[in-house]
Structures are given as structure tokens and as C-alpha cells.
Motif scaffolding. Structure first.
Motif, short mmCIF file in Angstrom:
data_model
loop_
_atom_site.label_atom_id
_atom_site.label_comp_id
_atom_site.label_asym_id
_atom_site.label_seq_id
_atom_site.Cartn_x
_atom_site.Cartn_y
_atom_site.Cartn_z
N PRO A 34 0.82 -1.21 0.00
CA PRO A 34 0.00 0.00 0.00
C PRO A 34 0.85 1.26 0.00
O PRO A 34 1.89 1.26 0.63
CB PRO A 34 -0.80 -0.10 1.30
CG PRO A 34 -0.70 -1.53 1.71
CD PRO A 34 0.61 -2.03 1.18
N PRO A 35 0.42 2.30 -0.68
CA PRO A 35 -0.76 2.34 -1.53
C PRO A 35 -0.43 1.79 -2.93
O PRO A 35 0.62 2.11 -3.48
CB PRO A 35 -1.09 3.82 -1.60
CG PRO A 35 0.23 4.52 -1.45
CD PRO A 35 1.06 3.62 -0.57
N PHE A 36 -1.32 0.97 -3.46
CA PHE A 36 -1.13 0.45 -4.80
C PHE A 36 -2.33 0.82 -5.67
O PHE A 36 -3.41 1.09 -5.16
CB PHE A 36 -0.89 -1.07 -4.80
CG PHE A 36 -2.06 -1.89 -4.33
CD1 PHE A 36 -3.01 -2.36 -5.24
CD2 PHE A 36 -2.23 -2.21 -3.00
CE1 PHE A 36 -4.09 -3.11 -4.81
CE2 PHE A 36 -3.30 -2.97 -2.56
CZ PHE A 36 -4.24 -3.42 -3.47
N PHE A 37 -2.09 0.85 -6.96
CA PHE A 37 -3.11 1.26 -7.92
C PHE A 37 -3.58 0.06 -8.72
O PHE A 37 -2.99 -1.02 -8.66
CB PHE A 37 -2.53 2.34 -8.86
CG PHE A 37 -2.27 3.64 -8.14
CD1 PHE A 37 -3.20 4.67 -8.17
CD2 PHE A 37 -1.08 3.83 -7.44
CE1 PHE A 37 -2.96 5.86 -7.50
CE2 PHE A 37 -0.84 5.02 -6.78
CZ PHE A 37 -1.79 6.04 -6.80
N ILE A 38 -4.64 0.25 -9.52
CA ILE A 38 -5.21 -0.85 -10.30
C ILE A 38 -4.16 -1.47 -11.23
O ILE A 38 -4.13 -2.68 -11.41
CB ILE A 38 -6.48 -0.39 -11.06
CG1 ILE A 38 -7.26 -1.60 -11.59
CG2 ILE A 38 -6.14 0.62 -12.13
CD1 ILE A 38 -8.66 -1.25 -12.11
N GLY A 39 -3.29 -0.66 -11.78
CA GLY A 39 -2.22 -1.18 -12.64
C GLY A 39 -1.25 -2.07 -11.88
O GLY A 39 -0.75 -3.05 -12.42
N ASP A 40 -1.00 -1.73 -10.61
CA ASP A 40 -0.13 -2.57 -9.78
C ASP A 40 -0.79 -3.92 -9.53
O ASP A 40 -0.12 -4.96 -9.54
CB ASP A 40 0.15 -1.89 -8.43
CG ASP A 40 0.87 -0.56 -8.59
OD1 ASP A 40 1.78 -0.47 -9.44
OD2 ASP A 40 0.51 0.39 -7.87
N LEU A 41 -2.11 -3.92 -9.31
CA LEU A 41 -2.83 -5.18 -9.15
C LEU A 41 -2.71 -6.01 -10.42
O LEU A 41 -2.38 -7.19 -10.37
CB LEU A 41 -4.31 -4.94 -8.82
CG LEU A 41 -5.15 -6.23 -8.77
CD1 LEU A 41 -4.81 -7.05 -7.54
CD2 LEU A 41 -6.63 -5.90 -8.82
N HIS A 42 -2.94 -5.39 -11.56
CA HIS A 42 -2.85 -6.11 -12.83
C HIS A 42 -1.44 -6.68 -13.04
O HIS A 42 -1.30 -7.82 -13.50
CB HIS A 42 -3.24 -5.21 -13.99
CG HIS A 42 -4.70 -4.87 -14.00
ND1 HIS A 42 -5.25 -3.97 -14.88
CD2 HIS A 42 -5.73 -5.29 -13.23
CE1 HIS A 42 -6.55 -3.86 -14.66
NE2 HIS A 42 -6.86 -4.64 -13.65
N ASP A 43 -0.41 -5.91 -12.70
CA ASP A 43 0.97 -6.42 -12.81
C ASP A 43 1.18 -7.62 -11.90
O ASP A 43 1.82 -8.60 -12.29
CB ASP A 43 1.98 -5.32 -12.45
CG ASP A 43 2.08 -4.23 -13.50
OD1 ASP A 43 1.59 -4.43 -14.64
OD2 ASP A 43 2.63 -3.16 -13.18
N ALA A 44 0.64 -7.55 -10.67
CA ALA A 44 0.86 -8.62 -9.69
C ALA A 44 0.15 -9.92 -10.07
O ALA A 44 0.65 -11.01 -9.77
CB ALA A 44 0.40 -8.16 -8.30
#
Length: 181
Positions: free
Chosen positions: A151-161
């Protein structure tokens, strides 16, 4: 890729209950903002060890110039997020919604940007100013129980993960009516 069903309770016209958005009664709002997330559930996917979820309003592009991110969630272990999970479930990882000041286009100090991003790492309910909007819930079934989301993470970080870990995808839409005030 396996496709599976996602469920969110709506009325017979496809509208989400008012208490989950800006038209809610005062007791469901936090400082005037809709922070109470709806219950969302989905079919179990064989082999899935975890799930991730996002709620996006593409109709918001006409209003704010881009799609509006309402909720980003990772590290979900079951097949349901209970009502108000955004506030009550401390085991999920929540990403930044579109109410944040972000990083690059903000005039805030680095500390203020970080605080804004953390403060907006929750569900934010629908508040469409220009008419009824459609919202898309997407749930990703994953072959891992946990992805590293700092945190804090963004939607793009979720997609990358989750890239390379997606076993299946579930989608459902709901509507929310134009703000009354």
C-alpha cells in the motif's frame, strides 16, 4: 481461461441498493461519502487459491475524462466479500480509488500525496452526477493465494501482480441512479 458467474444484489431493473452509493441515507455515509461496500460473491473456480476484484465505471469518462476506479481488491481468500468488507475486512489488500490526488498531476507534497493515496485505498460508492451509470465488477481467479501488493497500490499494480496467475474471469454489471442532490 475459465469464465464464472459473479453475483451482486440488484433490483429487477439492475440497480444497486441506494445505501451503497451517494444517494444513501446519512447513516450509510462517512463524511458525506459512500464507503459501505455491497456483498459480492462468485462461483468457486477449481484450482483457484485466491481472487482479486475491481469495480470500474466507464460511464464516468464523459464526466471526469477517464474511467473511474471504485474499488480494487487483492488477496481475497474466499468466494465472497461480505457487505461493508471495505471497512471491516482487514485481510484483504485494497488499492487506491479515483478520489485520490494521485502522484504526477497533483500539487500536493510527497507526504500529502502518500496520505491521500492511503486514505483512498477503500471502496467508494457510485455518485453519478449526469445520469444513471453502469458499473462493471470483474473478479479474477488466481493460482496463488497471495500477491505482493504494498500500500498504496493502484489498479495497474494489481494487474501487474496477477499477470500470469489468472485462471479465470467473472464479470457482472450493475447500475446506480443519478445523484439526487
Amino acid at each position: 481461461m475459465q469464465f464464472f458467474k459473479v453475483f451482486v444484489h440488484t433490483d429487477d431493473q439492475g440497480f444497486l441498493d441506494l445505501k451503497f452509493g451517494g444517494n444513501a441515507q446519512a447513516q450509510f455515509l462517512e463524511h458525506g461519502l459512500p464507503k459501505r461496500s455491497p456483498e459480492i460473491s462468485w462461483e468457486a473456480v477449481p484450482g483457484a487459491k485466491g481472487y482479486a476484484l475491481e469495480i470500474v465505471d466507464d460511464d464516468a469518462a464523459f464526466v471526469v475524462g477517464k474511467s473511474f476506479i471504485h474499488w480494487v481488491v487483492g488477496n481475497i481468500t474466499g468466494t465472497k466479500l461480505a457487505e461493508n468488507a471495505s471497512v471491516e475486512n482487514k485481510h484483504i489488500a485494497q488499492g487506491v480509488n479515483s478520489l485520490t490526488e494521485g502522484y504526477w498531476r497533483s500539487s500536493l507534497s510527497p507526504e500529502e500525496k502518500h496520505a491521500s493515496n492511503l486514505a483512498n485505498s477503500t471502496y467508494i460508492g457510485p455518485m453519478p452526477p449526469n445520469g444513471d451509470h453502469h458499473y462493471l465488477i470483474q473478479v479474477y481467479a488466481l493460482d496463488v493465494a497471495h500477491v505482493d501488493l504494498k500500500p498504496p497500490f493502484f489498479i495497474g499494480d494489481l494487474h501487474d501482480a496477477i499477470r500470469g496467475h489468472i485462471l479465470g474471469l467473472g464479470r457482472v454489471e450493475f447500475k446506480y441512479p443519478k445523484m439526487r442532490h
